[in-house]
Design an enzyme around this catalytic site. Structure first.
Site, PDB file in Angstrom:
ATOM      1  N   HIS A   1       0.838  -1.208   0.000  1.00 14.72           N
ATOM      2  CA  HIS A   1       0.000   0.000   0.000  1.00 14.72           C
ATOM      3  C   HIS A   1       0.870   1.254   0.000  1.00 14.72           C
ATOM      4  O   HIS A   1       0.740   2.123  -0.869  1.00 14.72           O
ATOM      5  CB  HIS A   1      -0.918  -0.022   1.225  1.00 14.72           C
ATOM      6  CG  HIS A   1      -1.783   1.190   1.378  1.00 14.72           C
ATOM      7  ND1 HIS A   1      -3.131   1.181   1.100  1.00 14.72           N
ATOM      8  CD2 HIS A   1      -1.496   2.460   1.767  1.00 14.72           C
ATOM      9  CE1 HIS A   1      -3.629   2.393   1.310  1.00 14.72           C
ATOM     10  NE2 HIS A   1      -2.659   3.192   1.727  1.00 14.72           N
ATOM     11  N   GLU A   2       1.779   1.335   0.949  1.00 13.89           N
ATOM     12  CA  GLU A   2       2.622   2.533   1.049  1.00 13.89           C
ATOM     13  C   GLU A   2       3.501   2.663  -0.193  1.00 13.89           C
ATOM     14  O   GLU A   2       3.768   3.769  -0.658  1.00 13.89           O
ATOM     15  CB  GLU A   2       3.473   2.496   2.319  1.00 13.89           C
ATOM     16  CG  GLU A   2       2.673   2.480   3.627  1.00 13.89           C
ATOM     17  CD  GLU A   2       1.584   3.543   3.686  1.00 13.89           C
ATOM     18  OE1 GLU A   2       1.716   4.597   3.038  1.00 13.89           O
ATOM     19  OE2 GLU A   2       0.568   3.309   4.374  1.00 13.89           O
TER      20      GLU A   2
ATOM     21  N   HIS B   1       1.706   4.566  -2.905  1.00 17.12           N
ATOM     22  CA  HIS B   1       1.839   6.030  -2.764  1.00 17.12           C
ATOM     23  C   HIS B   1       3.219   6.459  -3.260  1.00 17.12           C
ATOM     24  O   HIS B   1       3.369   7.440  -3.975  1.00 17.12           O
ATOM     25  CB  HIS B   1       1.698   6.441  -1.298  1.00 17.12           C
ATOM     26  CG  HIS B   1       0.297   6.356  -0.763  1.00 17.12           C
ATOM     27  ND1 HIS B   1      -0.754   7.015  -1.344  1.00 17.12           N
ATOM     28  CD2 HIS B   1      -0.211   5.716   0.321  1.00 17.12           C
ATOM     29  CE1 HIS B   1      -1.857   6.772  -0.639  1.00 17.12           C
ATOM     30  NE2 HIS B   1      -1.550   5.984   0.376  1.00 17.12           N
TER      31      HIS B   1
ATOM     32  N   HIS C   1     -14.743  11.697  12.697  1.00 13.27           N
ATOM     33  CA  HIS C   1     -14.237  11.909  11.334  1.00 13.27           C
ATOM     34  C   HIS C   1     -14.838  13.179  10.719  1.00 13.27           C
ATOM     35  O   HIS C   1     -14.145  13.942  10.075  1.00 13.27           O
ATOM     36  CB  HIS C   1     -14.642  10.733  10.434  1.00 13.27           C
ATOM     37  CG  HIS C   1     -13.640   9.640  10.392  1.00 13.27           C
ATOM     38  ND1 HIS C   1     -13.585   8.668  11.351  1.00 13.27           N
ATOM     39  CD2 HIS C   1     -12.651   9.362   9.518  1.00 13.27           C
ATOM     40  CE1 HIS C   1     -12.609   7.834  11.048  1.00 13.27           C
ATOM     41  NE2 HIS C   1     -12.024   8.231   9.951  1.00 13.27           N
ATOM     42  N   ILE C   2     -16.128  13.356  10.894  1.00  7.55           N
ATOM     43  CA  ILE C   2     -16.763  14.499  10.217  1.00  7.55           C
ATOM     44  C   ILE C   2     -16.966  15.704  11.132  1.00  7.55           C
ATOM     45  O   ILE C   2     -17.100  16.817  10.655  1.00  7.55           O
ATOM     46  CB  ILE C   2     -18.102  14.113   9.530  1.00  7.55           C
ATOM     47  CG1 ILE C   2     -19.205  13.785  10.536  1.00  7.55           C
ATOM     48  CG2 ILE C   2     -17.899  12.951   8.568  1.00  7.55           C
ATOM     49  CD1 ILE C   2     -20.589  13.737   9.886  1.00  7.55           C
TER      50      ILE C   2
ATOM     51  N   ALA D   1     -14.888  16.355  13.986  1.00  7.03           N
ATOM     52  CA  ALA D   1     -13.626  16.829  14.573  1.00  7.03           C
ATOM     53  C   ALA D   1     -12.439  16.534  13.672  1.00  7.03           C
ATOM     54  O   ALA D   1     -11.298  16.767  14.026  1.00  7.03           O
ATOM     55  CB  ALA D   1     -13.412  16.185  15.944  1.00  7.03           C
ATOM     56  N   GLY D   2     -12.707  16.005  12.471  1.00  6.54           N
ATOM     57  CA  GLY D   2     -11.608  15.687  11.558  1.00  6.54           C
ATOM     58  C   GLY D   2     -11.866  16.310  10.196  1.00  6.54           C
ATOM     59  O   GLY D   2     -12.741  17.151  10.047  1.00  6.54           O
TER      60      GLY D   2
ATOM     61  N   TYR E   1     -13.054  14.992   7.395  1.00  2.00           N
ATOM     62  CA  TYR E   1     -13.863  14.202   6.474  1.00  2.00           C
ATOM     63  C   TYR E   1     -15.267  14.735   6.207  1.00  2.00           C
ATOM     64  O   TYR E   1     -16.078  14.029   5.622  1.00  2.00           O
ATOM     65  CB  TYR E   1     -13.966  12.756   6.966  1.00  2.00           C
ATOM     66  CG  TYR E   1     -12.742  11.943   6.626  1.00  2.00           C
ATOM     67  CD1 TYR E   1     -12.702  11.191   5.457  1.00  2.00           C
ATOM     68  CD2 TYR E   1     -11.616  11.955   7.432  1.00  2.00           C
ATOM     69  CE1 TYR E   1     -11.582  10.445   5.128  1.00  2.00           C
ATOM     70  CE2 TYR E   1     -10.493  11.222   7.106  1.00  2.00           C
ATOM     71  CZ  TYR E   1     -10.477  10.471   5.958  1.00  2.00           C
ATOM     72  OH  TYR E   1      -9.362   9.734   5.621  1.00  2.00           O
TER      73      TYR E   1
HETATM   74 ZN   LIG Z   1      -2.850   5.300   1.921  1.00  2.00          ZN
END
Ligand SMILES: [Zn+2]
Length: 689
Positions: free
Chosen positions: A471-472, A475, A603-604, A606-607, A609
């Site tokens: 995965h990394e 990127h 997520h939505i 306090a973050g 998203y």
């Molecule tokens: Zn990723």
């Protein structure tokens, strides 16, 4: 000796950098850059005809220098943390944040971008250059630069209030999570719990005033933190205790002094006002203005497509769990427990059993072989040719088909809890960019946290650690194989965030491809290949309860979208009512009356998203569809695989943020993305459909 944090170019001399370099370097640098920026602004203000050369290279020069120094400090903070470095970092951080803000909200720079857009030169600029400018204007406008007078004042006030509300939301949730704990004193109360949880529970008990607690004899303290809550719900044989814990978990931060409900209405209403000040109808439209999906309808359409398939699948899965459990009424607190028992009975293997088949050197060989096969690139070890921050860190170079070096990367594979942050990530050390002396080549940091080598054995990886590495690396490939020479759109720069996970999740698919997996999975002592039965189990375990998992994500995404688009705060209804309405078509078991999930939906609230939770699924659709281009030509047909691989390299990986991601995707795939491959990979669609 001069301060190494002021070199501002090339690979950082990690070994020479000390915490006490931070403050003097950043102070001096910011002073110089403030002056430079001020001079540039004055000059831009006085010029009517702005050219690319007047504006972009001077800006890049400034952002490159602070980006380099600050990047090195932040990197060391995450991989070589120390008390001294933390202190130094927090001393200068406010000044750095202030400088970045000043940079992104500069009125003269914003005006200069607009002049450039209207200049004669505009039409002769390359698409990558045009997109860099358009994105810069859009980002500046979305941060309120275009506003004046009372609108501007109100905008800034909203920004401050929203920041405070997010912090309060997160604090309430943290305090509410901490406020609950369940201490168990009798062995019959821990029936079924795995040793790792008992260790954690004894440790928690010691923190909660039971200094003598041990994993064997207790007492054991169970909390609502994920590492404690999740395994307890999966393994505790005590239904009554699971019920207690479940009810506490779903009602966090929903009553008393820590109630997040009023904050939610407040946040939604301020976001709506903010969107309208910027000229949008709703906050969802504002959020989508800088995303690939672009329109609310596009998101809605995708989520509905996935919902129609995953809802009946989730119903079937629940029925299967119920039948397996052989109890009349399955409650919310029974599902995780019985799903785990079902999983165990279906695929009897543990993550630990596979480790001997995945020693790191062999996995790297397999990964590099795949990169050669797909993209024609060669990865060669270059240890010793660049300074490193720890002796376990390795350095590699990437060569193209003509054996020219095109990029390099550091790999820091092992967990070092005393100085290294958890998780795995890719970060850029240096990005590709045209410089006066030639092309600066990209350098990446690839950081994982896998088990270090012990007792003379190599690092033996779980399959999860293998997919994380792939995965990394995905990127990293987008960063390193970019062909864009303009820093602002090279690699992962300027890629819309709902498209950023395409290359990373794409690579994960190869871990399940027979040739790739069987090529690297061999027993580290005997050389024996991974037994076929394990391969089959890995494949089926991938899709276990996939309908339920997808439906859960869709529930979150749909609630998020609805609240930021159609819902009118403070107008008689409530966010909670909206959520319950949506639950009717996105949950196979209705939520309990005390289930106030929104109060913990950080997520939505306090973050980052908000009106963006759908991005998880959006990017998964793209990556699955990209991988299916290989499946369509046949993974056994090597010539075809190579052909599609090169095309992927020259589009998705090469073009980075220089084009709209939909355009890039269409160049690769020859059509718009389809959700079918994701459904098929998740086992939710048969081959005939
Ligand atoms: Zn990723």
């Amino acid at each position: 000796m001069s301060n190494p944090l002021l070199i501002c170019q090339g690979i950082p001399p990690f070994a020479d950098i000390q915490a006490d370099h931070v403050q003097p370097a950043i102070t001096q640098l910011l002073e110089e850059l403030e002056t430079e920026l001020g001079e540039l602004e004055t000059q831009l203000n006085q010029t009517d005809q702005i050219t690319w050369e007047d504006l972009v290279p001077p800006l890049e020069k400034i952002s490159d220098r602070i980006g380099w120094s600050w990047g090195v400090i932040e990197h060391l903070l995450s991989v070589k943390n120390s008390e001294a470095l933390r202190t130094a970092h927090s001393q200068v951080q406010p000044a750095v944040v202030k400088f970045f803000n000043r940079f992104s909200q500069s009125q003269p720079i914003y005006q200069a971008y607009k002049k450039l857009q209207q200049s004669e030169e505009w039409h002769s600029l390359e698409p990558a250059q045009q997109r860099i400018i358009t994105s810069a204007i859009r980002d500046a406008e979305l941060s309120g630069v275009g506003l004046t007078g009372t609108a501007k004042e109100r905008f800034n006030q909203i920004q401050t209030e929203l920041a405070e509300l997010s912090t309060t939301f997160a604090n309430h949730l943290m305090d509410a999570t901490k406020a609950f704990s369940l201490t168990l004193y009798h062995p019959e109360e821990i029936a079924g719990l795995p040793p790792s949880l008992l260790n954690l529970a004894a440790q928690n008990a010691r923190l909660h005033g039971e200094p003598d607690a041990t994993p064997q004899d207790g007492p054991w303290c169970i909390t609502l933190d994920f590492p404690s809550y999740v395994p307890f719900m999966q393994h505790s044989q005590r239904q009554d205790l699971r019920e207690k814990l479940y009810r506490a978990f779903v009602s966090r931060a929903s009553s008393g002094a820590l109630d997040n409900s009023p904050l939610i209405e407040n946040i939604l209403s301020l976001r709506q006002e903010k969107a309208q000040l910027l000229g949008f109808n709703t906050y969802a439209e504002l959020s989508l203005a800088r995303k690939m999906a672009g329109k609310v309808e596009a998101v809605a359409q995708l989520l509905e497509e996935l919902r129609q398939v995953s809802y009946p699948a989730a119903q079937r899965e629940l029925a299967e769990v119920q039948q397996f459990a052989q109890i009349d009424t399955l409650h919310h607190w029974d599902i995780a427990f019985w799903s785990e028992r079902l999983r165990e009975s279906k695929f009897q293997f543990t993550a630990e059993e596979l480790r001997p088949y995945f020693p790191l050197p062999q996995v790297l060989e397999g990964l590099f072989g795949l990169l050669k096969r797909l993209f024609g690139i060669t990865v060669i070890p270059a240890d010793g040719q660049a300074p490193v921050w720890h002796e376990d860190v390795r350095y590699f170079q990437i060569l193209n088909e003509r054996s020219e070096i095109i990029a390099s990367f550091f790999l820091d594979p092992y967990s070092r809890p005393h100085e290294k942050r958890g998780g795995a990530w890719m970060n850029d050390c240096q990005g590709r960019a045209k410089q006066p002396w030639g092309i600066r080549l990209p350098v990446a940091y690839l950081v994982c946290n896998q088990t270090p080598p012990v007792d003379g054995k190599p690092s033996l990886m779980t399959f999860g650690e293998v997919t994380t590495l792939f995965h990394e690396f995905g990127h990293g490939l987008q960063h390193m194989l970019t062909q864009v020479d303009y820093a602002g759109a090279a690699g992962i720069n300027n890629v819309e965030w709902d498209a950023v996970e395409l290359p990373s999740q794409f690579m994960e698919n190869w871990c399940y491809e027979r040739k790739t997996l069987m090529g690297m999975a061999r027993h580290y002592e005997t050389g024996e290949p991974l037994p076929e039965s394990y391969y089959q189990k890995l494949l089926s375990a991938r899709n276990f309860m996939s309908g339920s998992a997808m439906l859960r994500q869709l529930h979150f995404a749909l609630v998020d979208m609805e609240l930021h688009h159609r819902y009118q705060p403070n107008a008689g209804s409530s966010a909670e009512a909206v959520r319950r309405q949506i639950a009717q078509t996105t949950m196979v078991m209705p939520p309990l009356p005390e289930d106030k999930f929104l109060c913990s939906f950080s997520h939505i609230f306090a973050g980052g998203y908000a009106a963006g939770y759908y991005s998880y699924k959006w990017a998964e659709v793209l990556s699955a569809d990209a991988f299916s281009a290989f499946e369509e030509v046949g993974l056994e047909d090597e010539a075809k695989v190579i052909e599609v691989g090169r095309k992927y390299r020259d589009t998705i990986l090469a073009l980075g943020g220089s084009r709209h991601p939909l355009e890039v995707f269409k160049q690769f795939r020859g059509r718009e993305p389809s959700s079918k491959p994701l459904l098929r990979h998740s086992g939710l669609l048969n081959e005939a459909a």
